[in-house]
Design a protein around this motif. Sequence first.
Motif, PDB file in Angstrom:
ATOM      1  N   LEU A 154     102.994  14.079   9.099  1.00 54.19           N
ATOM      2  CA  LEU A 154     103.293  14.161  10.525  1.00 54.19           C
ATOM      3  C   LEU A 154     102.755  12.971  11.322  1.00 54.19           C
ATOM      4  O   LEU A 154     103.025  12.861  12.519  1.00 54.19           O
ATOM      5  CB  LEU A 154     102.743  15.465  11.111  1.00 54.19           C
ATOM      6  N   TYR A 155     102.022  12.066  10.686  1.00 55.24           N
ATOM      7  CA  TYR A 155     101.465  10.923  11.420  1.00 55.24           C
ATOM      8  C   TYR A 155     102.536  10.111  12.149  1.00 55.24           C
ATOM      9  O   TYR A 155     102.326   9.744  13.307  1.00 55.24           O
ATOM     10  CB  TYR A 155     100.635  10.021  10.512  1.00 55.24           C
ATOM     11  N   PRO A 156     103.693   9.826  11.535  1.00 56.89           N
ATOM     12  CA  PRO A 156     104.715   9.084  12.283  1.00 56.89           C
ATOM     13  C   PRO A 156     105.142   9.804  13.569  1.00 56.89           C
ATOM     14  O   PRO A 156     105.320   9.174  14.611  1.00 56.89           O
ATOM     15  CB  PRO A 156     105.884   8.964  11.298  1.00 56.89           C
ATOM     16  N   VAL A 157     105.270  11.111  13.501  1.00 54.28           N
ATOM     17  CA  VAL A 157     105.649  11.902  14.681  1.00 54.28           C
ATOM     18  C   VAL A 157     104.506  11.894  15.690  1.00 54.28           C
ATOM     19  O   VAL A 157     104.732  11.756  16.900  1.00 54.28           O
ATOM     20  CB  VAL A 157     106.013  13.350  14.277  1.00 54.28           C
ATOM     21  N   ALA A 158     103.276  12.002  15.210  1.00 46.89           N
ATOM     22  CA  ALA A 158     102.112  12.033  16.097  1.00 46.89           C
ATOM     23  C   ALA A 158     101.930  10.710  16.838  1.00 46.89           C
ATOM     24  O   ALA A 158     101.562  10.702  18.009  1.00 46.89           O
ATOM     25  CB  ALA A 158     100.852  12.381  15.306  1.00 46.89           C
ATOM     26  N   GLU A 176     104.330   8.684  17.625  1.00 43.16           N
ATOM     27  CA  GLU A 176     105.440   8.597  18.576  1.00 43.16           C
ATOM     28  C   GLU A 176     105.288   9.596  19.728  1.00 43.16           C
ATOM     29  O   GLU A 176     105.712   9.322  20.851  1.00 43.16           O
ATOM     30  CB  GLU A 176     106.753   8.853  17.840  1.00 43.16           C
ATOM     31  N   HIS A 177     104.696  10.748  19.460  1.00 41.08           N
ATOM     32  CA  HIS A 177     104.588  11.818  20.459  1.00 41.08           C
ATOM     33  C   HIS A 177     103.117  12.167  20.665  1.00 41.08           C
ATOM     34  O   HIS A 177     102.524  12.899  19.874  1.00 41.08           O
ATOM     35  CB  HIS A 177     105.386  13.045  20.017  1.00 41.08           C
ATOM     36  N   GLU A 178     102.565  11.674  21.757  1.00 39.70           N
ATOM     37  CA  GLU A 178     101.133  11.767  22.037  1.00 39.70           C
ATOM     38  C   GLU A 178     100.579  13.184  21.958  1.00 39.70           C
ATOM     39  O   GLU A 178      99.454  13.394  21.486  1.00 39.70           O
ATOM     40  CB  GLU A 178     100.878  11.202  23.436  1.00 39.70           C
ATOM     41  N   GLU A 179     101.355  14.183  22.377  1.00 42.15           N
ATOM     42  CA  GLU A 179     100.806  15.537  22.395  1.00 42.15           C
ATOM     43  C   GLU A 179     100.426  16.029  20.995  1.00 42.15           C
ATOM     44  O   GLU A 179      99.434  16.725  20.824  1.00 42.15           O
ATOM     45  CB  GLU A 179     101.744  16.537  23.089  1.00 42.15           C
ATOM     46  N   LEU A 180     101.195  15.644  19.977  1.00 41.18           N
ATOM     47  CA  LEU A 180     100.855  16.064  18.614  1.00 41.18           C
ATOM     48  C   LEU A 180      99.572  15.374  18.153  1.00 41.18           C
ATOM     49  O   LEU A 180      98.707  15.999  17.537  1.00 41.18           O
ATOM     50  CB  LEU A 180     102.014  15.788  17.654  1.00 41.18           C
ATOM     51  N   MET A 181      99.424  14.106  18.480  1.00 39.53           N
ATOM     52  CA  MET A 181      98.199  13.394  18.114  1.00 39.53           C
ATOM     53  C   MET A 181      96.999  14.000  18.855  1.00 39.53           C
ATOM     54  O   MET A 181      95.947  14.205  18.262  1.00 39.53           O
ATOM     55  CB  MET A 181      98.296  11.902  18.429  1.00 39.53           C
ATOM     56  N   ARG A 182      97.163  14.314  20.124  1.00 45.70           N
ATOM     57  CA  ARG A 182      96.072  14.915  20.893  1.00 45.70           C
ATOM     58  C   ARG A 182      95.666  16.264  20.310  1.00 45.70           C
ATOM     59  O   ARG A 182      94.483  16.597  20.284  1.00 45.70           O
ATOM     60  CB  ARG A 182      96.469  15.040  22.372  1.00 45.70           C
ATOM     61  N   LEU A 183      96.631  17.048  19.834  1.00 45.64           N
ATOM     62  CA  LEU A 183      96.303  18.323  19.193  1.00 45.64           C
ATOM     63  C   LEU A 183      95.495  18.070  17.916  1.00 45.64           C
ATOM     64  O   LEU A 183      94.494  18.730  17.673  1.00 45.64           O
ATOM     65  CB  LEU A 183      97.567  19.117  18.863  1.00 45.64           C
ATOM     66  N   MET A 184      95.918  17.104  17.122  1.00 43.77           N
ATOM     67  CA  MET A 184      95.187  16.775  15.895  1.00 43.77           C
ATOM     68  C   MET A 184      93.754  16.354  16.219  1.00 43.77           C
ATOM     69  O   MET A 184      92.820  16.730  15.516  1.00 43.77           O
ATOM     70  CB  MET A 184      95.909  15.675  15.118  1.00 43.77           C
ATOM     71  N   LEU A 239      95.190   5.242   7.660  1.00 46.51           N
ATOM     72  CA  LEU A 239      96.605   5.629   7.580  1.00 46.51           C
ATOM     73  C   LEU A 239      97.228   5.740   8.973  1.00 46.51           C
ATOM     74  O   LEU A 239      98.356   5.288   9.199  1.00 46.51           O
ATOM     75  CB  LEU A 239      96.751   6.971   6.859  1.00 46.51           C
ATOM     76  N   LEU A 240      96.496   6.321   9.871  1.00 46.58           N
ATOM     77  CA  LEU A 240      96.987   6.500  11.231  1.00 46.58           C
ATOM     78  C   LEU A 240      97.109   5.149  11.942  1.00 46.58           C
ATOM     79  O   LEU A 240      98.100   4.888  12.634  1.00 46.58           O
ATOM     80  CB  LEU A 240      96.051   7.443  11.988  1.00 46.58           C
ATOM     81  N   LEU A 241      96.129   4.278  11.759  1.00 51.46           N
ATOM     82  CA  LEU A 241      96.201   2.936  12.355  1.00 51.46           C
ATOM     83  C   LEU A 241      97.365   2.135  11.771  1.00 51.46           C
ATOM     84  O   LEU A 241      98.038   1.393  12.492  1.00 51.46           O
ATOM     85  CB  LEU A 241      94.883   2.187  12.150  1.00 51.46           C
ATOM     86  N   GLU A 242      97.606   2.298  10.483  1.00 49.69           N
ATOM     87  CA  GLU A 242      98.737   1.617   9.847  1.00 49.69           C
ATOM     88  C   GLU A 242     100.053   2.072  10.487  1.00 49.69           C
ATOM     89  O   GLU A 242     100.934   1.258  10.765  1.00 49.69           O
ATOM     90  CB  GLU A 242      98.733   1.921   8.347  1.00 49.69           C
ATOM     91  N   GLU A 243     100.179   3.370  10.728  1.00 46.85           N
ATOM     92  CA  GLU A 243     101.384   3.902  11.358  1.00 46.85           C
ATOM     93  C   GLU A 243     101.513   3.389  12.794  1.00 46.85           C
ATOM     94  O   GLU A 243     102.617   3.064  13.242  1.00 46.85           O
ATOM     95  CB  GLU A 243     101.382   5.431  11.336  1.00 46.85           C
ATOM     96  N   CYS A 244     100.407   3.288  13.497  1.00 49.37           N
ATOM     97  CA  CYS A 244     100.435   2.726  14.860  1.00 49.37           C
ATOM     98  C   CYS A 244     100.966   1.299  14.825  1.00 49.37           C
ATOM     99  O   CYS A 244     101.761   0.905  15.685  1.00 49.37           O
ATOM    100  CB  CYS A 244      99.037   2.737  15.478  1.00 49.37           C
ATOM    101  N   GLY A 245     100.532   0.544  13.828  1.00 46.23           N
ATOM    102  CA  GLY A 245     101.009  -0.836  13.673  1.00 46.23           C
ATOM    103  C   GLY A 245     102.496  -0.898  13.370  1.00 46.23           C
ATOM    104  O   GLY A 245     103.225  -1.714  13.947  1.00 46.23           O
ATOM    105  N   LYS A 246     102.963  -0.039  12.481  1.00 43.60           N
ATOM    106  CA  LYS A 246     104.398   0.001  12.138  1.00 43.60           C
ATOM    107  C   LYS A 246     105.241   0.272  13.375  1.00 43.60           C
ATOM    108  O   LYS A 246     106.320  -0.293  13.538  1.00 43.60           O
ATOM    109  CB  LYS A 246     104.684   1.091  11.103  1.00 43.60           C
ATOM    110  N   GLN A 247     104.750   1.174  14.235  1.00 38.47           N
ATOM    111  CA  GLN A 247     105.508   1.552  15.427  1.00 38.47           C
ATOM    112  C   GLN A 247     105.180   0.667  16.635  1.00 38.47           C
ATOM    113  O   GLN A 247     105.738   0.857  17.713  1.00 38.47           O
ATOM    114  CB  GLN A 247     105.253   3.021  15.781  1.00 38.47           C
ATOM    115  N   LYS A 248     104.267  -0.288  16.423  1.00 43.09           N
ATOM    116  CA  LYS A 248     103.840  -1.182  17.508  1.00 43.09           C
ATOM    117  C   LYS A 248     103.405  -0.386  18.738  1.00 43.09           C
ATOM    118  O   LYS A 248     103.759  -0.701  19.872  1.00 43.09           O
ATOM    119  CB  LYS A 248     104.947  -2.178  17.866  1.00 43.09           C
ATOM    120  N   ASN A 249     102.627   0.660  18.483  1.00 44.88           N
ATOM    121  CA  ASN A 249     102.171   1.546  19.550  1.00 44.88           C
ATOM    122  C   ASN A 249     100.680   1.304  19.788  1.00 44.88           C
ATOM    123  O   ASN A 249      99.826   1.920  19.165  1.00 44.88           O
ATOM    124  CB  ASN A 249     102.440   3.011  19.171  1.00 44.88           C
TER     125      ASN A 249
END
Length: 115
Positions: free
Chosen positions: A52-56, A58-66, A79-89
């Motif tokens: 779910l990291y890619p969804v989290a 992209e969608h802040e509320e899921l990350m905030r819940l985690m 892993l989460l930072l890597e996904e942030c980099g992929k999405q340039k977020n």
Amino acid sequence: MIALYLPISSIAKEGKPGACRGFAKAYLDGAELDEEIKAGYLKYIKGQRKNLYPVAVEHEELMRLMFAEKMISWKDVDLLLEECGKQKNNAAKAAVLEYAHQNFKPTDTDKNYKL
């Protein structure tokens, strides 16, 4: 919002990420949730968090819940930072770094993360 009324187990696989997003928003907004349904979603999200990291990101509320439920372990930060980099977020990256800073004790062997 369908996530408030249906157990996660009754939702088709392809619909689960969206249901988790909806659940996360309701949860963070303080909506009254059936305890059994709430427990099922939290268990599912925790167990599937890496998927779910890619969804989290992209969608802040899921990350905030985690974050709120302390579902992210130190070993998952990369892993989460890597996904942030992929999405340039960068906003998500900053949130992950802040979470890591607040929840994990720095040691001499830790990496120095930068934005």
